[in-house]
Write a protein that holds these residues in place. Sequence first.
Motif, PDB file in Angstrom:
ATOM      1  N   THR A 182      17.622 -17.887   3.339  1.00 43.33           N
ATOM      2  CA  THR A 182      16.114 -18.203   3.561  1.00 43.33           C
ATOM      3  C   THR A 182      15.566 -17.569   2.459  1.00 43.33           C
ATOM      4  N   ALA A 183      14.152 -17.927   2.485  1.00 39.44           N
ATOM      5  CA  ALA A 183      13.445 -17.467   1.169  1.00 39.44           C
ATOM      6  C   ALA A 183      13.186 -15.980   1.147  1.00 39.44           C
ATOM      7  N   ARG A 184      12.887 -15.639  -0.048  1.00 39.76           N
ATOM      8  CA  ARG A 184      12.404 -14.054  -0.273  1.00 39.76           C
ATOM      9  C   ARG A 184      11.120 -13.722   0.236  1.00 39.76           C
ATOM     10  N   THR A 185      10.993 -13.678   1.581  1.00 36.50           N
ATOM     11  CA  THR A 185       9.444 -13.585   2.062  1.00 36.50           C
ATOM     12  C   THR A 185       9.338 -12.005   2.633  1.00 36.50           C
ATOM     13  N   HIS A 186      10.011 -11.063   2.503  1.00 33.95           N
ATOM     14  CA  HIS A 186       9.728  -9.521   2.952  1.00 33.95           C
ATOM     15  C   HIS A 186       9.816  -8.880   1.819  1.00 33.95           C
ATOM     16  N   LEU A 187       8.950  -7.585   1.553  1.00 29.16           N
ATOM     17  CA  LEU A 187       8.799  -6.799   0.525  1.00 29.16           C
ATOM     18  C   LEU A 187       9.010  -5.561   1.443  1.00 29.16           C
ATOM     19  N   ALA A 210       0.741  -0.982   0.018  1.00 27.53           N
ATOM     20  CA  ALA A 210      -0.045  -0.051  -0.031  1.00 27.53           C
ATOM     21  C   ALA A 210       0.895   1.110   0.087  1.00 27.53           C
ATOM     22  N   PHE A 211       1.870   1.286   0.807  1.00 27.60           N
ATOM     23  CA  PHE A 211       2.735   2.507   0.950  1.00 27.60           C
ATOM     24  C   PHE A 211       3.658   2.725  -0.405  1.00 27.60           C
ATOM     25  N   LEU A 212       3.916   1.822  -1.021  1.00 26.22           N
ATOM     26  CA  LEU A 212       4.542   1.860  -2.351  1.00 26.22           C
ATOM     27  C   LEU A 212       3.605   2.659  -3.324  1.00 26.22           C
ATOM     28  N   ALA A 213       2.227   2.000  -3.475  1.00 26.43           N
ATOM     29  CA  ALA A 213       1.221   2.544  -4.097  1.00 26.43           C
ATOM     30  C   ALA A 213       0.814   4.203  -3.905  1.00 26.43           C
ATOM     31  N   LEU A 214       1.155   4.307  -2.653  1.00 27.74           N
ATOM     32  CA  LEU A 214       0.796   5.813  -2.149  1.00 27.74           C
ATOM     33  C   LEU A 214       2.122   6.654  -2.666  1.00 27.74           C
ATOM     34  N   LEU A 215       3.133   6.210  -2.569  1.00 32.95           N
ATOM     35  CA  LEU A 215       4.575   7.096  -2.971  1.00 32.95           C
ATOM     36  C   LEU A 215       4.496   7.187  -4.444  1.00 32.95           C
ATOM     37  N   GLN A 216       3.982   6.193  -5.230  1.00 30.38           N
ATOM     38  CA  GLN A 216       3.897   6.325  -6.598  1.00 30.38           C
ATOM     39  C   GLN A 216       2.813   7.189  -6.945  1.00 30.38           C
ATOM     40  N   ALA A 217       1.528   7.360  -6.313  1.00 28.08           N
ATOM     41  CA  ALA A 217       0.667   8.263  -6.539  1.00 28.08           C
ATOM     42  C   ALA A 217       1.152   9.731  -6.356  1.00 28.08           C
ATOM     43  N   LEU A 218       2.041   9.692  -5.282  1.00 28.56           N
ATOM     44  CA  LEU A 218       2.381  11.333  -5.059  1.00 28.56           C
ATOM     45  C   LEU A 218       3.750  11.658  -5.859  1.00 28.56           C
ATOM     46  N   GLY A 219       3.983  10.753  -6.730  1.00 27.50           N
ATOM     47  CA  GLY A 219       4.924  11.374  -7.727  1.00 27.50           C
ATOM     48  C   GLY A 219       6.480  10.907  -7.368  1.00 27.50           C
ATOM     49  N   PHE A 220       6.606   9.909  -6.460  1.00 28.28           N
ATOM     50  CA  PHE A 220       8.030   9.560  -6.004  1.00 28.28           C
ATOM     51  C   PHE A 220       8.377   8.392  -7.098  1.00 28.28           C
ATOM     52  N   ASP A 221       9.563   8.394  -7.344  1.00 26.65           N
ATOM     53  CA  ASP A 221      10.312   7.321  -8.152  1.00 26.65           C
ATOM     54  C   ASP A 221      10.474   6.204  -7.045  1.00 26.65           C
ATOM     55  N   ALA A 222       9.752   5.084  -7.151  1.00 25.75           N
ATOM     56  CA  ALA A 222       9.783   3.928  -6.127  1.00 25.75           C
ATOM     57  C   ALA A 222       9.291   2.799  -6.790  1.00 25.75           C
ATOM     58  N   ARG A 223       9.814   1.600  -6.118  1.00 27.57           N
ATOM     59  CA  ARG A 223       9.498   0.265  -6.633  1.00 27.57           C
ATOM     60  C   ARG A 223       9.539  -0.633  -5.755  1.00 27.57           C
ATOM     61  N   GLY A 224       9.031  -1.771  -5.608  1.00 25.96           N
ATOM     62  CA  GLY A 224       9.089  -3.013  -4.674  1.00 25.96           C
ATOM     63  C   GLY A 224      10.524  -3.446  -4.987  1.00 25.96           C
ATOM     64  N   PHE A 229      18.929  -8.171   1.000  1.00 28.05           N
ATOM     65  CA  PHE A 229      18.265  -7.947  -0.307  1.00 28.05           C
ATOM     66  C   PHE A 229      18.994  -7.444  -1.419  1.00 28.05           C
ATOM     67  N   ASP A 230      18.564  -7.459  -2.562  1.00 26.89           N
ATOM     68  CA  ASP A 230      19.120  -7.031  -3.561  1.00 26.89           C
ATOM     69  C   ASP A 230      18.327  -5.972  -4.322  1.00 26.89           C
ATOM     70  N   LEU A 231      18.501  -5.640  -5.447  1.00 27.50           N
ATOM     71  CA  LEU A 231      17.681  -4.544  -6.197  1.00 27.50           C
ATOM     72  C   LEU A 231      17.167  -5.219  -7.346  1.00 27.50           C
ATOM     73  N   GLN A 232      17.113  -6.527  -7.569  1.00 30.38           N
ATOM     74  CA  GLN A 232      16.248  -7.019  -8.687  1.00 30.38           C
ATOM     75  C   GLN A 232      14.779  -6.416  -8.544  1.00 30.38           C
ATOM     76  N   PRO A 233      14.262  -6.387  -9.828  1.00 26.55           N
ATOM     77  CA  PRO A 233      13.196  -5.670 -10.002  1.00 26.55           C
ATOM     78  C   PRO A 233      11.913  -6.694  -9.802  1.00 26.55           C
ATOM     79  N   GLN A 234      10.850  -6.252  -9.173  1.00 33.57           N
ATOM     80  CA  GLN A 234       9.561  -7.438  -8.812  1.00 33.57           C
ATOM     81  C   GLN A 234       8.621  -6.952  -9.614  1.00 33.57           C
ATOM     82  N   ALA A 235       7.788  -7.974  -9.729  1.00 37.64           N
ATOM     83  CA  ALA A 235       6.399  -7.590 -10.585  1.00 37.64           C
ATOM     84  C   ALA A 235       5.267  -8.340  -9.529  1.00 37.64           C
TER      85      ALA A 235
END
Length: 288
Positions: free
Chosen positions: A117-122, A88-102, A188-194
């Motif tokens: 461990t598994a990738r379980t944190h966004l 939700a916070f990511l969507a809010l930042l994008q709505a406000l014009g921030f350059d942001a991604r998950g 973490f790394d900076l791999q793009p997420q869908a």
Amino acid sequence: MAVHPANIAAMPAHLTDTALYLQRLGHDRPPPPTLATLRDLQQWHTAAFPFETLSTLLREPVAVDLPSIERKLLHEGRGGYCYELNRAFLALLQALGFDARGITARVVMGEAEGAVTARTHLLVLATVEGVRYTVDVGFGGMVPTAPLRLDRDDAQPTPHEPYRIARRADEYTLHAQVAAEWRALYVFDLQPQAEIDYVVGNWYVSTHPDSPFLDELRVARTGPGWRRTLGHGGVALHRLGSPSERRALADADEVIVELRDGFGLRVPEHPGLRAAIERWLQRHAHAG
């Protein structure tokens, strides 16, 4: 209800009630996409929307499409975990014009050094005036309460504990300073997420037998100079510069009062809630 992969692309990618979301974060109108705004929103968010795992305690499905998250956070009086809060916070930042991604992380808090461990944190990667920051409003009792600059490895102050980010090749490790000790929280790394990556990670966290959240109740909220956490059969108040205050919870009634009054949650009317809480209390009483 499970989401079929073919339907992921059809999910709404935008918030439907940005104004109400901002009001919960102390803003009557959209603020500009600046670092000061990012800091303000992150600190407000960790205070306004508790981290909580009531759904996984009850073994209920956890929906991570934006309409479901908005309904839960803004209209049902609930909180959530990383796939809800940070989504939700990511969507809010994008709505406000921030350059942001998950981006996603492997939680290593409490694990042996070198554990994979598994990738379980966004979490969120935001770039403001050419500078990259990690932003996280969904990491429970140790959630950072300020953006952390990515490309530096020294200690960074927040309204709560100091944090630092260590880099090794293409991987980064977030550490928090707790009781004069640096503790690794996640890698973490900076791999793009869908969107499908959020759905798969959330499915693991909410349903897999090895998930630390399944049948567990964990709640966390911040305030000026304090953190309040619930877990392992009790509640704790952590104040900066003071010893933590801990108290065991005796029964489901005490837990429900704490959820409502201590964390500001609207406790759901669920026929199995009290029994699930009692089972949780008994497990931790036996473990103790």
